[in-house]
Write an enzyme that holds these catalytic residues in place. Structure first.
Site, PDB file in Angstrom:
ATOM      1  N   ARG A  99      -4.984  24.142 -70.922  1.00 60.17           N
ATOM      2  CA  ARG A  99      -4.637  23.172 -69.865  1.00 60.17           C
ATOM      3  C   ARG A  99      -5.768  22.907 -68.880  1.00 60.17           C
ATOM      4  NH1 ARG A  99       0.175  26.128 -70.060  1.00 60.17           N
ATOM      5  NH2 ARG A  99       1.739  25.032 -71.283  1.00 60.17           N
ATOM      6  N   LYS A 120     -14.619  10.677 -66.506  1.00 63.08           N
ATOM      7  CA  LYS A 120     -13.904  10.118 -67.666  1.00 63.08           C
ATOM      8  C   LYS A 120     -14.362  10.868 -68.896  1.00 63.08           C
ATOM      9  CE  LYS A 120     -13.059   5.247 -66.596  1.00 63.08           C
ATOM     10  NZ  LYS A 120     -13.349   3.877 -67.077  1.00 63.08           N
ATOM     11  N   GLU A 122     -27.528   0.344 -68.703  1.00 65.36           N
ATOM     12  CA  GLU A 122     -26.556   0.746 -67.662  1.00 65.36           C
ATOM     13  C   GLU A 122     -27.226   0.812 -66.276  1.00 65.36           C
ATOM     14  OE1 GLU A 122     -23.442   0.806 -68.242  1.00 65.36           O
ATOM     15  OE2 GLU A 122     -22.922   1.822 -70.121  1.00 65.36           O
ATOM     16  N   LYS A 161     -22.675   4.575 -58.935  1.00 66.03           N
ATOM     17  CA  LYS A 161     -21.453   5.009 -59.613  1.00 66.03           C
ATOM     18  C   LYS A 161     -20.630   5.925 -58.701  1.00 66.03           C
ATOM     19  CE  LYS A 161     -19.255   6.357 -63.739  1.00 66.03           C
ATOM     20  NZ  LYS A 161     -19.294   6.501 -65.166  1.00 66.03           N
ATOM     21  N   GLU A 170      -9.519   4.329 -61.592  1.00 63.31           N
ATOM     22  CA  GLU A 170      -9.642   2.931 -62.007  1.00 63.31           C
ATOM     23  C   GLU A 170      -8.372   2.115 -61.792  1.00 63.31           C
ATOM     24  OE1 GLU A 170     -12.228   2.338 -65.333  1.00 63.31           O
ATOM     25  OE2 GLU A 170     -11.395   0.374 -65.736  1.00 63.31           O
ATOM     26  N   ARG A 202     -13.190   0.440 -59.506  1.00 70.72           N
ATOM     27  CA  ARG A 202     -13.904   1.120 -60.596  1.00 70.72           C
ATOM     28  C   ARG A 202     -14.077   0.187 -61.802  1.00 70.72           C
ATOM     29  NH1 ARG A 202     -13.741   7.445 -62.606  1.00 70.72           N
ATOM     30  NH2 ARG A 202     -15.337   7.161 -64.183  1.00 70.72           N
ATOM     31  N   ASN A 258     -17.391  -2.006 -65.378  1.00 65.36           N
ATOM     32  CA  ASN A 258     -17.316  -2.594 -66.718  1.00 65.36           C
ATOM     33  C   ASN A 258     -18.027  -3.938 -66.802  1.00 65.36           C
ATOM     34  OD1 ASN A 258     -15.720  -0.584 -68.077  1.00 65.36           O
ATOM     35  ND2 ASN A 258     -14.054  -1.206 -66.742  1.00 65.36           N
ATOM     36  N   HIS A 303     -19.224  -5.262 -70.099  1.00 67.58           N
ATOM     37  CA  HIS A 303     -18.625  -4.437 -71.151  1.00 67.58           C
ATOM     38  C   HIS A 303     -17.552  -5.140 -71.977  1.00 67.58           C
ATOM     39  CE1 HIS A 303     -20.896  -1.285 -69.316  1.00 67.58           C
ATOM     40  NE2 HIS A 303     -20.386  -0.346 -70.084  1.00 67.58           N
ATOM     41  N   HIS A 352     -18.423  -4.236 -75.496  1.00 69.35           N
ATOM     42  CA  HIS A 352     -17.580  -3.384 -76.354  1.00 69.35           C
ATOM     43  C   HIS A 352     -17.168  -4.119 -77.620  1.00 69.35           C
ATOM     44  CE1 HIS A 352     -16.188  -0.393 -72.998  1.00 69.35           C
ATOM     45  NE2 HIS A 352     -17.206   0.092 -73.693  1.00 69.35           N
ATOM     46  N   HIS A 377     -25.058   1.249 -77.229  1.00 68.86           N
ATOM     47  CA  HIS A 377     -24.148   0.790 -76.179  1.00 68.86           C
ATOM     48  C   HIS A 377     -24.902  -0.088 -75.169  1.00 68.86           C
ATOM     49  CE1 HIS A 377     -20.726   0.917 -73.516  1.00 68.86           C
ATOM     50  NE2 HIS A 377     -21.466   1.403 -72.535  1.00 68.86           N
TER      51      HIS A 377
END
Ligand SMILES: NC(=O)c1ccc[n+]([C@@H]2O[C@H](COP(=O)([O-])OP(=O)(O)OC[C@H]3O[C@@H](n4cnc5c(N)ncnc54)[C@H](O)[C@@H]3O)[C@@H](O)[C@H]2O)c1
Ligand SMILES: [Zn+2]
Length: 357
Positions: free
Chosen positions: A117, A138, A180, A222, A232, A236, A240, A243, A247, A260
């Site tokens: 956990r 994330k 980025e 960031k 998010e 946040r 993106n 993106h 993506h 990426h």
């Protein structure tokens, strides 16, 4: 050495950037873990695991190495990592080290988030791209039906960014990370964007104080956003920028075939084009293409428009079947906007025509 603090609702933690292997030693001894478990990929382990081990205690330190590349962010590899952790007898007082780029950060972070956990972990990033991925908590693995679909928000105890590790990166990986960084420039505003234009002309510039300053500023952008919106629900999403199309291209071309950062670079040009249309104003798209041109970013992805639109509809920011994109009103001023599908289609067709020139 530079130090930044990340403040989130769930945790505050430090980021150290520079020549910081000694900081790693001190940090680990302060945590007094019952054992330390390093996850890394084959390339990073071959090049740098010995150096890392020298900064760690000599006893109760284990490691597990996975193949390099995005394919390792899988259920199978996640399961193998958990098995290795159980076999080594990790307990609630153990500490995981994610040693590598964004792939390992996401995989090992998700292992840490779910082992018993949740146990503590430290990010030791080794790519430029990881200035983004190692910060903000994330963590995820991929599902065959979608990238990063299975994951958690789980903050590390610390991020220890030893820049000499980056010196073995290929030009392709530097460029991916720089995508980025440029994104963070556009999100943060004129000051950082202009600094990039004035100081980063070629890959040769990515050394010493220029590299240190660039990474620190990129992380600060960031950190600032994550501090306002850890999970998010609002700002946040601005991270993106570039993106939505990025993506979609990455998924269509096939992960690993295009990096990426390359895909995000193309996506940012498209996002500015759509912004010019939606806000009916010029946003100096040439400024971005000039910056990308210094580093030979690809401008073409041979993918049918229809497939890109289908992918964009599956994007995590989209809901009720509508495509939402981060648009730019001005440098430093972003907005999440629902874009009608006919606009996406006509803008993409126009954009793809630009590729064919
Ligand atoms: N969690 C987040 O917020 C977030 C944000 C952005 C990206 N990501 C994730 O990050 C991943 C991409 O990150 P990445 O580009 O760092 O990928 P990566 O970790 O796969 O690294 C890219 C390649 O560089 C190699 N490499 C790493 N460090 C090296 C070094 N020091 N010297 C030589 N080679 C080295 C790796 O072996 C790999 O082949 C994706 O999975 C993406 O989803 C996550
Ligand atoms: Zn990204």
């Amino acid at each position: 050495m530079e130090k930044l603090m990340i403040h989130t609702n769930s945790k505050n933690y430090p980021i150290y950037i520079g020549e910081v292997t000694d900081v790693l030693s001190v940090t680990i001894s302060q945590f007094q873990p019952s054992s330390v478990f390093i996850f890394s990929d084959e390339t990073v382990a071959r090049l740098h695991l010995d150096t890392l081990r020298k900064s760690l205690p000599t006893e109760n330190v284990y490691h597990h190495i996975v193949p390099s590349g995005e394919g390792s962010k899988s259920f199978d590899m996640y399961y193998q990592c958990q098995t290795a952790a159980l076999e080594a007898g990790l307990d609630r007082h153990s500490l995981i080290i994610a040693f590598g780029g964004g792939m390992i950060g996401d995989l090992a972070g998700f292992v840490a988030a779910t082992y018993m956990r949740g146990i503590r972990f430290i990010q030791v990033p080794t790519t430029l791209l990881a200035h983004d991925s190692a910060v903000g908590g994330k963590v995820a693995i991929n599902h065959p039906l979608g990238k990063n679909m299975i994951g958690a928000f789980y903050q590390p105890e610390a991020v220890i960014y030893h820049l000499p590790f980056l010196q073995t990166l290929s030009e392709k990986e530097w460029r991916s990370g720089l995508g980025e960084v440029i994104k963070h420039g556009y999100i943060s505003g004129e000051l950082f964007l202009r600094w990039l234009e004035e100081n980063v002309h070629t890959f040769e510039d990515l050394h010493d104080n220029t590299l240190l300053h660039m990474i620190k500023e990129g992380i600060a952008v960031k950190a600032n956003i994550v501090a306002q919106d850890e999970k998010e629900t609002g700002v946040r999403a601005y991270l993106n920028f570039g993106h939505t199309l990025g993506h979609a291209i990455e998924a269509e071309v096939g992960y690993g075939k295009m990096t990426h950062g390359d895909a995000v670079a193309i996506g940012m040009v498209f996002a500015i084009q759509v912004s010019e249309y939606m806000y009916q104003k010029s946003l100096n798209i040439e400024r971005l293409t000039a910056l990308l041109g210094r580093f030979d970013y690809p401008t073409i992805a041979d993918v049918p428009v229809r497939k890109l639109i289908d992918r964009m509809r599956q994007d995590k920011k989209s809901y009720d079947g509508d495509i939402h994109m981060v648009l730019m009103k001005n440098v430093g001023e972003m907005e999440l906007v629902k874009i009608p599908e006919d606009v996406i289609e006509s803008q993409l067709k126009h954009f793809v025509k630009g590729w064919e020139k």
